[in-house]
Design a protein around this motif. Sequence first.
Motif, short mmCIF file in Angstrom:
data_model
loop_
_atom_site.label_atom_id
_atom_site.label_comp_id
_atom_site.label_asym_id
_atom_site.label_seq_id
_atom_site.Cartn_x
_atom_site.Cartn_y
_atom_site.Cartn_z
N GLU A 13 38.48 56.63 93.85
CA GLU A 13 37.81 56.57 92.79
C GLU A 13 37.01 57.44 92.03
O GLU A 13 36.66 57.18 90.84
N TYR A 14 36.76 58.39 92.81
CA TYR A 14 36.16 59.52 92.27
C TYR A 14 36.58 60.30 91.15
O TYR A 14 37.93 60.41 91.28
N PRO A 15 35.89 60.75 90.22
CA PRO A 15 36.77 61.75 89.27
C PRO A 15 37.38 62.82 89.84
O PRO A 15 36.88 63.18 90.74
N PRO A 16 38.47 63.52 89.24
CA PRO A 16 39.29 64.57 89.91
C PRO A 16 38.39 65.71 90.55
O PRO A 16 38.55 66.02 91.87
N GLU A 17 37.61 66.41 89.87
CA GLU A 17 36.65 67.37 90.31
C GLU A 17 35.79 67.04 91.47
O GLU A 17 35.82 67.50 92.45
N ALA A 18 35.16 65.85 91.42
CA ALA A 18 34.27 65.47 92.50
C ALA A 18 35.05 64.95 93.73
O ALA A 18 34.69 65.32 94.75
N ARG A 19 36.39 64.31 93.42
CA ARG A 19 36.97 64.01 94.40
C ARG A 19 37.50 65.39 95.36
O ARG A 19 37.50 65.22 96.59
N LYS A 20 37.80 66.48 94.55
CA LYS A 20 38.48 67.64 95.12
C LYS A 20 37.15 68.16 95.90
O LYS A 20 37.16 68.62 97.18
N LEU A 21 35.88 68.24 95.34
CA LEU A 21 34.83 68.83 95.94
C LEU A 21 34.33 67.93 97.43
O LEU A 21 34.21 68.63 98.25
N GLU A 46 29.06 62.37 90.07
CA GLU A 46 28.98 62.58 88.47
C GLU A 46 29.26 64.40 88.29
O GLU A 46 29.14 64.68 87.21
N TYR A 47 29.91 64.85 89.16
CA TYR A 47 30.15 66.26 89.36
C TYR A 47 30.89 66.77 87.84
O TYR A 47 30.77 67.46 87.31
N ASP A 48 32.03 65.85 87.61
CA ASP A 48 32.97 66.17 86.68
C ASP A 48 32.09 66.19 85.30
O ASP A 48 32.45 66.82 84.14
#
Length: 406
Positions: A13-21, A46-48
Amino acid sequence: MLPRDLKPEQFAEYPPEARKLVTNYLGTLQQLPLSFVPSLLREIIEYDFKFPAERRARDKELKYISSLSPPQLGECFGEFEQIRLSPQLEKSDWTNAPAQFIEQLSAYLWTTHQIDAFRKASNHYAERLDAATPPDHPPVPRLGIAVIGQGADSYSEPLFRKLRVHGAYFSRVKPENGLRLLLDAVAARAKAHPIPYAHWYIDGGEAAEHDPALTSVSYSALGPLRTALLRKVHSQIERPGMGPETLRTILAQLHPSDLGMDSPANGKPRDEVLDRFQVKVLTEGSGTQIFSTVFAQWAAREALRRAQPLTALVRFAPRQRQRDMNELLSGGGGRPELDPLGSLVDADMGAYYNWLNQQRLPSAEQSSFLVWFEDHNLALAIGPSTPRGTESNTPTDLGQVLSWAT
Protein backbone atom coordinates in the motif's frame (compact mmCIF):
# COMPACT_ATOMS: atom_id res chain seq x y z
CA MET A 1 5.13 -8.80 14.32
CA LEU A 2 8.76 -7.77 14.70
CA PRO A 3 11.08 -6.19 12.10
CA ARG A 4 12.80 -9.52 11.43
CA ASP A 5 9.45 -10.79 10.08
CA LEU A 6 9.09 -8.05 7.45
CA LYS A 7 8.21 -9.10 3.90
CA PRO A 8 7.94 -7.04 0.68
CA GLU A 9 4.19 -7.64 0.31
CA GLN A 10 3.54 -5.87 3.62
CA PHE A 11 4.41 -2.59 1.88
CA ALA A 12 2.04 -3.06 -1.05
CA GLU A 13 0.00 0.00 0.00
CA TYR A 14 3.01 2.32 0.03
CA PRO A 15 3.34 4.87 -2.81
CA PRO A 16 5.61 3.68 -5.67
CA GLU A 17 8.89 5.38 -4.75
CA ALA A 18 8.46 4.64 -1.05
CA ARG A 19 7.71 0.97 -1.81
CA LYS A 20 10.81 0.74 -4.00
CA LEU A 21 12.99 2.33 -1.32
CA VAL A 22 11.78 0.15 1.54
CA THR A 23 12.12 -2.99 -0.60
CA ASN A 24 15.71 -2.12 -1.48
CA TYR A 25 16.60 -1.77 2.19
CA LEU A 26 14.36 -4.50 3.59
CA GLY A 27 17.31 -6.57 4.77
CA THR A 28 18.59 -3.62 6.74
CA LEU A 29 15.20 -2.86 8.32
CA GLN A 30 14.90 -6.49 9.43
CA GLN A 31 17.97 -6.04 11.64
CA LEU A 32 16.67 -3.00 13.52
CA PRO A 33 14.66 -2.86 16.78
CA LEU A 34 10.92 -2.24 16.75
CA SER A 35 11.36 0.79 19.00
CA PHE A 36 13.19 2.49 16.09
CA VAL A 37 11.86 1.15 12.77
CA PRO A 38 8.42 2.88 12.76
CA SER A 39 10.10 6.28 13.15
CA LEU A 40 12.01 5.57 9.95
CA LEU A 41 8.95 4.18 8.18
CA ARG A 42 6.99 7.33 9.07
CA GLU A 43 9.40 9.25 6.87
CA ILE A 44 9.66 6.60 4.16
CA ILE A 45 5.90 6.20 3.69
CA GLU A 46 5.75 9.90 2.72
CA TYR A 47 8.85 9.67 0.49
CA ASP A 48 6.94 10.30 -2.76
CA PHE A 49 5.62 13.58 -1.33
CA LYS A 50 8.85 14.84 0.23
CA PHE A 51 11.02 17.70 -1.00
CA PRO A 52 14.34 16.82 -2.69
CA ALA A 53 16.32 17.81 0.41
CA GLU A 54 14.24 15.44 2.53
CA ARG A 55 14.65 12.60 0.05
CA ARG A 56 18.41 13.05 0.06
CA ALA A 57 18.42 12.95 3.86
CA ARG A 58 16.48 9.66 3.91
CA ASP A 59 18.71 8.18 1.21
CA LYS A 60 21.81 9.10 3.21
CA GLU A 61 20.36 7.69 6.42
CA LEU A 62 19.44 4.34 4.89
CA LYS A 63 22.78 4.09 3.12
CA TYR A 64 24.56 4.79 6.40
CA ILE A 65 22.59 2.18 8.36
CA SER A 66 23.06 -0.44 5.64
CA SER A 67 26.83 0.13 5.71
CA LEU A 68 27.11 -0.85 9.38
CA SER A 69 28.49 -4.25 10.33
CA PRO A 70 26.57 -6.42 12.84
CA PRO A 71 28.76 -5.24 15.75
CA GLN A 72 28.31 -1.61 14.64
CA LEU A 73 24.54 -2.09 14.40
CA GLY A 74 24.54 -3.44 17.94
CA GLU A 75 26.50 -0.46 19.15
CA CYS A 76 24.36 2.06 17.26
CA PHE A 77 20.96 0.61 18.20
CA GLY A 78 21.76 -1.18 21.46
CA GLU A 79 19.98 1.43 23.55
CA PHE A 80 16.84 1.06 21.42
CA GLU A 81 17.01 -2.72 21.94
CA GLN A 82 16.72 -2.15 25.68
CA ILE A 83 13.34 -0.44 25.33
CA ARG A 84 10.57 -2.80 26.44
CA LEU A 85 7.41 -2.77 24.32
CA SER A 86 3.95 -4.12 25.05
CA PRO A 87 2.41 -7.02 23.10
CA GLN A 88 -0.28 -4.61 21.88
CA LEU A 89 2.36 -2.40 20.26
CA GLU A 90 4.05 -5.41 18.66
CA LYS A 91 0.73 -6.61 17.23
CA SER A 92 -0.29 -3.21 15.83
CA ASP A 93 -0.08 -2.44 12.11
CA TRP A 94 3.08 -0.37 12.47
CA THR A 95 4.15 -0.96 8.87
CA ASN A 96 1.13 0.82 7.36
CA ALA A 97 0.39 3.20 10.23
CA PRO A 98 3.80 4.18 11.65
CA ALA A 99 2.66 7.64 12.77
CA GLN A 100 -0.12 6.18 14.90
CA PHE A 101 2.32 3.64 16.34
CA ILE A 102 4.67 6.44 17.38
CA GLU A 103 1.84 8.26 19.17
CA GLN A 104 0.97 5.09 21.07
CA LEU A 105 4.65 4.42 21.74
CA SER A 106 5.11 7.87 23.23
CA ALA A 107 2.23 7.36 25.65
CA TYR A 108 3.54 3.90 26.58
CA LEU A 109 7.05 5.20 27.23
CA TRP A 110 5.70 7.84 29.59
CA THR A 111 3.55 5.39 31.55
CA THR A 112 6.41 2.86 31.86
CA HIS A 113 9.00 5.53 32.76
CA GLN A 114 11.15 4.74 29.71
CA ILE A 115 10.88 8.12 28.01
CA ASP A 116 14.28 9.31 29.27
CA ALA A 117 15.99 6.14 28.02
CA PHE A 118 14.31 6.51 24.65
CA ARG A 119 15.31 10.19 24.39
CA LYS A 120 18.91 9.29 25.26
CA ALA A 121 18.97 6.58 22.60
CA SER A 122 17.51 8.97 20.02
CA ASN A 123 20.06 11.68 20.81
CA HIS A 124 22.97 9.27 20.55
CA TYR A 125 21.70 7.97 17.23
CA ALA A 126 21.23 11.51 15.88
CA GLU A 127 24.80 12.38 16.85
CA ARG A 128 26.14 9.32 15.03
CA LEU A 129 24.04 10.03 11.96
CA ASP A 130 25.09 13.68 11.81
CA ALA A 131 28.76 12.72 12.07
CA ALA A 132 28.43 10.11 9.31
CA THR A 133 26.30 12.15 6.88
CA PRO A 134 27.65 15.70 6.45
CA PRO A 135 25.05 18.21 5.22
CA ASP A 136 24.84 19.35 1.61
CA HIS A 137 26.10 22.89 1.19
CA PRO A 138 24.06 25.21 -1.05
CA PRO A 139 25.42 26.09 -4.51
CA VAL A 140 24.85 29.78 -3.73
CA PRO A 141 24.48 31.61 -0.39
CA ARG A 142 20.91 31.64 0.91
CA LEU A 143 18.79 34.75 0.92
CA GLY A 144 15.84 35.34 3.22
CA ILE A 145 13.49 38.31 2.92
CA ALA A 146 10.67 39.33 5.25
CA VAL A 147 8.16 42.03 4.29
CA ILE A 148 6.14 43.17 7.29
CA GLY A 149 3.51 45.75 8.22
CA GLN A 150 1.18 45.64 5.21
CA GLY A 151 -1.68 48.09 5.85
CA ALA A 152 -0.11 49.71 8.92
CA ASP A 153 0.03 53.48 8.55
CA SER A 154 2.67 54.07 11.21
CA TYR A 155 4.29 52.60 14.29
CA SER A 156 5.87 54.61 17.09
CA GLU A 157 7.97 51.85 18.66
CA PRO A 158 11.38 50.70 17.30
CA LEU A 159 11.23 47.86 14.79
CA PHE A 160 13.69 45.00 14.19
CA ARG A 161 15.04 45.28 17.75
CA LYS A 162 16.11 41.64 17.99
CA LEU A 163 17.82 41.78 14.58
CA ARG A 164 19.63 45.12 14.81
CA VAL A 165 22.59 43.69 16.67
CA HIS A 166 23.18 41.29 13.77
CA GLY A 167 23.03 43.75 10.86
CA ALA A 168 22.66 47.27 9.53
CA TYR A 169 19.52 49.38 10.09
CA PHE A 170 18.40 51.78 7.35
CA SER A 171 15.96 54.58 8.20
CA ARG A 172 15.65 56.39 4.83
CA VAL A 173 14.82 53.69 2.30
CA LYS A 174 12.76 54.75 -0.70
CA PRO A 175 9.62 52.57 -0.56
CA GLU A 176 8.43 53.09 -4.16
CA ASN A 177 7.98 49.79 -6.03
CA GLY A 178 9.72 48.03 -3.15
CA LEU A 179 7.74 44.80 -3.27
CA ARG A 180 8.11 44.54 -7.04
CA LEU A 181 11.85 45.07 -6.74
CA LEU A 182 12.17 42.30 -4.18
CA LEU A 183 10.00 39.87 -6.15
CA ASP A 184 12.05 40.55 -9.27
CA ALA A 185 15.26 39.92 -7.35
CA VAL A 186 13.91 36.61 -6.05
CA ALA A 187 12.78 35.63 -9.57
CA ALA A 188 16.24 36.44 -10.95
CA ARG A 189 17.79 34.04 -8.44
CA ALA A 190 15.27 31.37 -9.38
CA LYS A 191 16.16 31.69 -13.06
CA ALA A 192 19.90 31.73 -12.35
CA HIS A 193 19.64 28.61 -10.18
CA PRO A 194 16.63 26.61 -11.48
CA ILE A 195 16.39 23.98 -8.76
CA PRO A 196 12.98 22.51 -7.78
CA TYR A 197 11.53 24.00 -4.57
CA ALA A 198 14.64 26.14 -4.04
CA HIS A 199 12.99 29.56 -4.36
CA TRP A 200 9.85 30.41 -2.34
CA TYR A 201 7.33 33.21 -2.11
CA ILE A 202 5.03 32.86 0.90
CA ASP A 203 2.28 35.45 1.36
CA GLY A 204 0.11 35.84 4.44
CA GLY A 205 -2.58 37.52 2.32
CA GLU A 206 -3.21 37.62 -1.40
CA ALA A 207 -0.08 36.90 -3.40
CA ALA A 208 1.23 39.68 -5.62
CA GLU A 209 1.95 38.95 -9.27
CA HIS A 210 5.13 36.89 -9.38
CA ASP A 211 7.26 34.76 -11.64
CA PRO A 212 6.01 31.16 -12.05
CA ALA A 213 9.56 29.96 -11.36
CA LEU A 214 8.85 30.59 -7.66
CA THR A 215 7.22 28.04 -5.39
CA SER A 216 4.29 30.07 -4.12
CA VAL A 217 2.00 29.56 -1.12
CA SER A 218 -0.54 32.12 0.08
CA TYR A 219 -3.13 32.37 2.83
CA SER A 220 -5.73 33.80 0.45
CA ALA A 221 -5.36 31.08 -2.18
CA LEU A 222 -5.91 28.45 0.51
CA GLY A 223 -9.19 30.01 1.60
CA PRO A 224 -11.41 27.12 0.37
CA LEU A 225 -9.04 24.61 1.93
CA ARG A 226 -9.05 26.44 5.27
CA THR A 227 -12.84 26.62 5.23
CA ALA A 228 -13.15 22.90 4.56
CA LEU A 229 -10.67 22.12 7.31
CA LEU A 230 -12.40 24.35 9.88
CA ARG A 231 -15.71 22.65 9.10
CA LYS A 232 -14.13 19.28 9.80
CA VAL A 233 -12.60 20.56 13.04
CA HIS A 234 -15.89 22.08 14.16
CA SER A 235 -17.81 18.89 13.42
CA GLN A 236 -15.26 16.80 15.30
CA ILE A 237 -15.13 18.93 18.46
CA GLU A 238 -18.92 18.70 18.75
CA ARG A 239 -18.70 14.91 19.04
CA PRO A 240 -18.99 13.55 22.61
CA GLY A 241 -15.67 12.60 24.14
CA MET A 242 -13.57 14.31 21.49
CA GLY A 243 -10.29 15.52 23.00
CA PRO A 244 -7.30 17.42 21.60
CA GLU A 245 -5.11 14.33 21.19
CA THR A 246 -7.76 12.46 19.21
CA LEU A 247 -8.44 15.53 17.09
CA ARG A 248 -4.73 15.89 16.37
CA THR A 249 -4.59 12.26 15.22
CA ILE A 250 -7.56 12.79 12.91
CA LEU A 251 -6.02 15.93 11.39
CA ALA A 252 -2.68 14.19 10.88
CA GLN A 253 -4.39 11.56 8.72
CA LEU A 254 -5.99 14.06 6.33
CA HIS A 255 -4.86 14.06 2.70
CA PRO A 256 -5.34 16.83 0.11
CA SER A 257 -8.24 14.93 -1.48
CA ASP A 258 -10.07 14.94 1.88
CA LEU A 259 -10.18 18.74 1.64
CA GLY A 260 -11.12 19.06 -2.01
CA MET A 261 -7.62 19.35 -3.50
CA ASP A 262 -8.15 16.61 -6.07
CA SER A 263 -9.06 18.63 -9.16
CA PRO A 264 -6.54 20.27 -11.53
CA ALA A 265 -5.21 23.66 -10.43
CA ASN A 266 -5.88 26.28 -13.12
CA GLY A 267 -6.08 23.53 -15.72
CA LYS A 268 -2.66 22.12 -14.75
CA PRO A 269 -1.83 18.85 -12.96
CA ARG A 270 -1.60 19.33 -9.22
CA ASP A 271 1.75 19.45 -7.47
CA GLU A 272 1.28 16.63 -4.97
CA VAL A 273 4.41 17.55 -3.01
CA LEU A 274 3.26 21.15 -2.55
CA ASP A 275 -0.32 20.07 -1.83
CA ARG A 276 0.85 17.81 0.98
CA PHE A 277 3.03 20.59 2.34
CA GLN A 278 0.10 23.02 2.44
CA VAL A 279 -2.18 20.52 4.16
CA LYS A 280 0.48 19.83 6.80
CA VAL A 281 0.96 23.56 7.41
CA LEU A 282 -2.77 23.87 8.12
CA THR A 283 -3.19 20.66 10.12
CA GLU A 284 0.03 20.69 12.15
CA GLY A 285 0.44 24.42 12.84
CA SER A 286 -1.46 25.93 15.76
CA GLY A 287 -3.57 28.84 14.48
CA THR A 288 -2.44 28.63 10.86
CA GLN A 289 -6.06 28.10 9.78
CA ILE A 290 -7.37 31.34 11.27
CA PHE A 291 -4.49 33.84 11.68
CA SER A 292 -2.61 34.94 8.58
CA THR A 293 0.50 36.02 10.49
CA VAL A 294 0.77 32.60 12.13
CA PHE A 295 0.27 30.98 8.72
CA ALA A 296 3.08 32.99 7.13
CA GLN A 297 5.52 32.34 9.95
CA TRP A 298 4.76 28.61 10.21
CA ALA A 299 4.81 28.08 6.45
CA ALA A 300 8.20 29.79 6.32
CA ARG A 301 9.49 27.68 9.20
CA GLU A 302 8.42 24.46 7.55
CA ALA A 303 9.69 25.47 4.11
CA LEU A 304 13.10 26.30 5.56
CA ARG A 305 13.24 23.16 7.68
CA ARG A 306 12.03 20.76 5.02
CA ALA A 307 12.90 22.19 1.59
CA GLN A 308 16.02 24.12 2.70
CA PRO A 309 15.53 26.71 -0.06
CA LEU A 310 18.15 29.01 -1.50
CA THR A 311 15.69 31.91 -1.50
CA ALA A 312 12.63 32.65 0.63
CA LEU A 313 10.53 35.81 0.49
CA VAL A 314 7.86 35.91 3.19
CA ARG A 315 5.27 38.69 3.15
CA PHE A 316 3.13 39.13 6.22
CA ALA A 317 -0.41 40.52 5.88
CA PRO A 318 -2.95 41.80 8.42
CA ARG A 319 -4.59 39.09 10.50
CA GLN A 320 -8.08 39.22 11.94
CA ARG A 321 -8.62 40.51 15.45
CA GLN A 322 -9.01 38.08 18.32
CA ARG A 323 -12.53 36.66 18.70
CA ASP A 324 -14.20 33.89 20.63
CA MET A 325 -12.46 30.62 19.70
CA ASN A 326 -15.71 28.81 18.87
CA GLU A 327 -16.62 31.67 16.55
CA LEU A 328 -13.21 31.50 14.89
CA LEU A 329 -13.42 27.76 14.35
CA SER A 330 -16.96 27.90 13.00
CA GLY A 331 -16.04 30.58 10.48
CA GLY A 332 -19.04 32.64 11.53
CA GLY A 333 -19.32 36.30 12.43
CA GLY A 334 -19.25 37.74 8.91
CA ARG A 335 -16.26 39.51 7.44
CA PRO A 336 -13.52 39.60 10.11
CA GLU A 337 -12.12 42.89 11.37
CA LEU A 338 -8.42 43.21 10.58
CA ASP A 339 -5.71 44.35 12.97
CA PRO A 340 -2.84 45.89 10.93
CA LEU A 341 -0.97 47.31 13.95
CA GLY A 342 -1.13 44.10 15.97
CA SER A 343 -0.15 42.19 12.86
CA LEU A 344 2.93 44.39 12.45
CA VAL A 345 4.04 43.45 15.96
CA ASP A 346 3.45 39.77 15.19
CA ALA A 347 5.33 40.02 11.89
CA ASP A 348 8.27 41.82 13.46
CA MET A 349 8.78 38.82 15.74
CA GLY A 350 7.99 36.45 12.86
CA ALA A 351 10.80 37.98 10.80
CA TYR A 352 13.19 37.30 13.67
CA TYR A 353 12.04 33.68 13.81
CA ASN A 354 12.53 33.37 10.05
CA TRP A 355 16.11 34.55 10.41
CA LEU A 356 16.73 32.10 13.28
CA ASN A 357 15.37 29.23 11.20
CA GLN A 358 17.53 30.22 8.25
CA GLN A 359 20.55 30.23 10.55
CA ARG A 360 19.94 26.59 11.38
CA LEU A 361 20.65 25.54 7.78
CA PRO A 362 24.07 24.54 6.40
CA SER A 363 26.46 27.38 5.48
CA ALA A 364 24.46 29.85 7.58
CA GLU A 365 27.51 32.06 7.99
CA GLN A 366 27.30 32.91 4.27
CA SER A 367 23.54 33.61 4.26
CA SER A 368 21.89 37.01 3.89
CA PHE A 369 18.64 38.35 5.29
CA LEU A 370 16.58 41.48 4.68
CA VAL A 371 13.47 42.76 6.45
CA TRP A 372 11.43 45.73 5.24
CA PHE A 373 8.47 47.66 6.69
CA GLU A 374 6.25 47.58 3.59
CA ASP A 375 5.55 50.96 1.96
CA HIS A 376 7.73 52.69 4.57
CA ASN A 377 11.36 53.76 4.72
CA LEU A 378 12.63 51.30 7.36
CA ALA A 379 14.68 48.21 6.54
CA LEU A 380 17.43 46.06 8.02
CA ALA A 381 20.03 43.94 6.25
CA ILE A 382 22.16 41.08 7.55
CA GLY A 383 24.97 39.56 5.53
CA PRO A 384 28.56 38.29 5.71
CA SER A 385 29.99 41.70 4.85
CA THR A 386 27.31 43.88 6.45
CA PRO A 387 28.61 45.71 9.54
CA ARG A 388 26.71 44.59 12.62
CA GLY A 389 24.90 46.90 14.95
CA THR A 390 25.15 49.88 12.61
CA GLU A 391 22.64 52.46 11.40
CA SER A 392 22.38 54.56 8.26
CA ASN A 393 20.19 57.60 7.60
CA THR A 394 21.53 58.09 4.07
CA PRO A 395 18.79 58.00 1.40
CA THR A 396 18.85 54.69 -0.48
CA ASP A 397 16.53 52.13 -2.09
CA LEU A 398 15.83 48.47 -1.46
CA GLY A 399 17.94 47.39 -4.42
CA GLN A 400 21.01 48.95 -2.87
CA VAL A 401 20.23 47.55 0.57
CA LEU A 402 19.79 44.09 -0.93
CA SER A 403 23.08 44.32 -2.81
CA TRP A 404 24.91 45.33 0.37
CA ALA A 405 23.44 42.35 2.19
CA THR A 406 24.36 39.84 -0.49
